[in-house]
Each structure stands twice: as structure tokens, then as C-alpha cells.
Design a protein around this motif. Sequence first.
Motif, short mmCIF file in Angstrom:
data_model
loop_
_atom_site.label_atom_id
_atom_site.label_comp_id
_atom_site.label_asym_id
_atom_site.label_seq_id
_atom_site.Cartn_x
_atom_site.Cartn_y
_atom_site.Cartn_z
N TYR A 1 0.82 -1.21 0.00
CA TYR A 1 0.00 0.00 0.00
C TYR A 1 0.85 1.26 0.00
O TYR A 1 0.58 2.22 -0.73
N LEU A 2 1.90 1.28 0.82
CA LEU A 2 2.70 2.48 0.99
C LEU A 2 3.89 2.56 0.03
O LEU A 2 4.43 3.65 -0.17
N GLY A 3 4.30 1.43 -0.54
CA GLY A 3 5.51 1.42 -1.35
C GLY A 3 6.75 1.42 -0.47
O GLY A 3 6.66 1.54 0.76
N ALA A 4 7.92 1.30 -1.09
CA ALA A 4 9.16 1.22 -0.32
C ALA A 4 9.40 2.48 0.50
O ALA A 4 9.82 2.42 1.67
N HIS A 5 9.13 3.66 -0.08
CA HIS A 5 9.37 4.91 0.63
C HIS A 5 8.46 5.04 1.86
O HIS A 5 8.91 5.33 2.97
N GLY A 6 7.17 4.80 1.67
CA GLY A 6 6.23 4.90 2.78
C GLY A 6 6.46 3.84 3.83
O GLY A 6 6.30 4.10 5.04
N ARG A 7 6.84 2.63 3.40
CA ARG A 7 7.13 1.56 4.37
C ARG A 7 8.35 1.93 5.21
O ARG A 7 8.40 1.61 6.41
N LEU B 1 -9.02 -1.54 5.47
CA LEU B 1 -9.93 -0.43 5.21
C LEU B 1 -9.30 0.60 4.29
O LEU B 1 -9.96 1.17 3.41
N ASN B 2 -8.01 0.86 4.49
CA ASN B 2 -7.32 1.83 3.65
C ASN B 2 -7.01 1.26 2.27
O ASN B 2 -7.15 1.94 1.25
N PHE B 3 -6.60 0.00 2.25
CA PHE B 3 -6.14 -0.62 1.00
C PHE B 3 -7.30 -0.81 0.02
O PHE B 3 -7.22 -0.44 -1.14
N TRP B 4 -8.36 -1.42 0.53
CA TRP B 4 -9.49 -1.72 -0.36
C TRP B 4 -10.54 -0.60 -0.39
O TRP B 4 -11.38 -0.57 -1.28
N GLY B 5 -10.47 0.30 0.59
CA GLY B 5 -11.43 1.39 0.60
C GLY B 5 -11.05 2.55 -0.29
O GLY B 5 -11.79 3.52 -0.42
#
Length: 407
Positions: free
Chosen positions: A5-11, A134-138
Motif C-alpha cells: 500500500y505504501l511502497g518502499a518509501h512509505g514503508r 480499510l485503507n487498501f481496499w477502501g
Amino acid sequence: MAARYLGAHGRGELSAIWIYPMLLSNLALLGLPDALVFFTARSPIQAGRLLSTCILTGLALSSPILVVMYFLLPFLLAAQSQAIIEYARLFLWFIPINAFTGFISLSLRGKNDLGYWNLTRVIPPLVWLCLLGLNFWGGKVSSAGVLSNQYLLWLFLSGFVVMLLGVKRLQGPFRPNFWTLAPMLRYGIPAMLGSIPAIFNLRLDQVLMAGIISPEKLGLYVTAVGYSGIALSVTGALASMIVPDIAGIIDENEKKTKIARNFRLGSGLASIMAMALAISAAWFIPAIYGSEFNPVVPVAVLLCLASGIAGMNAILENGLLGLGYPGFVFVAEMCGLVATGILLFILLEPWQLFGAAVASISSYIVVMMVLLGLLSKKTSMTLKEMIIPRRDDIVVLFRRKDPCSLK
């Protein structure tokens, strides 16, 4: 899911926010979590008093940690943005929240009430999973910092559910008895000293990376660590039962038999899991996390093998804790920490992520060698008795009636 969901930077940003609060959540409690399990196993009728004593003491101990870390985080997270530092400061409240809910869960483990213990300890990761879902699929677009804040709030609310489940199963009264604090600290502080190098063996690479490398590289590495950590789920389940099981046995020969059998069975399971994850990393990592994470596959392979060894070490360490020798764990993990520090100093800058992985697996090997030597000396068991599988191990595993026992 977080990496996808966040990608490498967000993770990487999420890891920077969480790394210090989660690292300190156990260290701030002076070994009381280990002591609570041990003393509850020895005296289940005192479970309520021991629990309330640990909760009040833990909340008092965590307060100065929050203040000190609030001012230290800008220096410790120098490679991160100011926004990430502020999110990390807010997430420091994880320390007292985790102390409250964690002690309740550990009381159940001490009583060998494994059904309710598993039910309480699955709540925090389940909350995180639901929040991600909720964030990923919402279709929401939340940053790592916003997700972290949401998790902290829902973790606080779920603590009341943990309290209701735990108190229902524990024997009262729940009035604190601070006279029990001295013997608990005498057991817990050596156990904590053993856990300090153990925790840093697991986290020192990420701690250093959070302060010196970009969020993207940090995100790649923690994702590889997360994938490889699947191997620890099997041995972790076995290791978690050892302290209350061994501590409740009087016969010394029976203790030795159980410790050796646990290690032989756990080593086999850890080896199978680690090899399976390492072999499938080239397919699973891009499929699970996305093609952005392809560069970290070689690092993940090495970390899978490291996790297998770390799982074996957890079984040995819990065996020593069950015997009442937390100091031995400290000696072994300190040897590993020294190896970790030296190898990270040499390898982290030139080899970056791969250098951190090499340092991890090397330090775990050092810890295992020391643990086996100390356990062999204390129990008079040979290395062959502890390591070589026996036919009756499998027979006992499948014939046992009590799922908490390997007799």
C-alpha cells in the motif's frame, strides 16, 4: 499489505516512526514481562496481585522514557523529515499502552491458559490488519504517519477488550502487592539484560539505518525482514510455551529431557520453514509486495536463513529462562551483539542492505554456539543429545494428549 500500500518509501517512513517506541516498549519495563510469566507459572493463585503490581510499576517506569525520547528523536531520526519525527513522537504513547495490554496477556501465558493468551495477543495485529484493509481496499490515501496515528488510537481502544478477556480468566484479588516486586526484579532485571542484546541483535541494523539512509532503502530492508520473519512464527509458538512449562516441573531430569526435545523439534521446523521461504523468495516477494521490491530478493534469502537460526535461539533461551538462568541468555546475546556491532561497522557502508543481512546471520550463529555451550555445561547434556533428532520425538509429538505438553 503495508509495503504494498505504501511502497518502499512509505514503508520506510512507517518503520522510522515505529522503531524506537517498539524497541523501548520492553526495555523500559526492567524485565517485568519475563518475571510475570515465571512467577505466575509458579503461583497461579497470585496471578491477579502479580498482574496489578506489574501494570502500575510498568506505567510508572515508562513515563520518564517518554519525556527523554521526545527530545532525543530528532537526533536519532536525523535522516527523516520533520513530519515523520513528529509522528514518531506521538507514537511514543505506544509504550504505556503496550505495557498495560501486554501484562494482561502475559499473565494468561504464565497460567498456561494458551487459548485466551492467543486470543488477547492476536488483537493488536488484527487491529492493524483491519486498518490496512480499510485503507487498501477502501481507496483511501493515507500516509504512513496518518496510519500510525490511527493504529495508536485503535490499539488504545482494543486494550479494554484485552482487559475484559484477561480479567475473566485470572484469579483475584487484583490489589497490588509491592512486596513481590523485589523478587520479580531480581529475576526480571537479568532477563532484561539478556533481552537488551537480543533485541538489539534483531533491531540494531534497522536502528542505524533509520538515522543514516533514505526511507526507500529502509523500506526495502524492513520488507525483507518482514518476509523472512514468517519463519519465526513456527518456532515462536513453540518457544512461548517453554518457560511456564519448564518452570512448573520439579524433576530435573524431566526438565532436561523436555528442553532437548523442544530444541530438536523446533530446529527441524525452523530449518524447513527457513529453506522454503528462501527458495520461494524470488517468486513470492514480487507477487506479494510488487515489482518495486525485486532488488531486495537476495537480501531476503539471507535473512530467511538468519530467521531460522534466530528461532532456534529463542527455543534455547526460553529453556534457560525456564530453568531460572536468565544470566546465561545475557552472556550469549551480548556475544552476538558484539559481533553485530563489529560487522555492521565494517559492512553496512560498503554493502548496505546485504551487509546488514550478513551481520545478522553471523551474530545469530555466534549466539547459538554460546547458548548450546552454556546449556550443555549446566545440564550435562552432550551436543549430540540436544541436536540429533530421535525417532521418539515425532512419536511423542503426535501421541501427546495435552497440547501444551511435550512429555
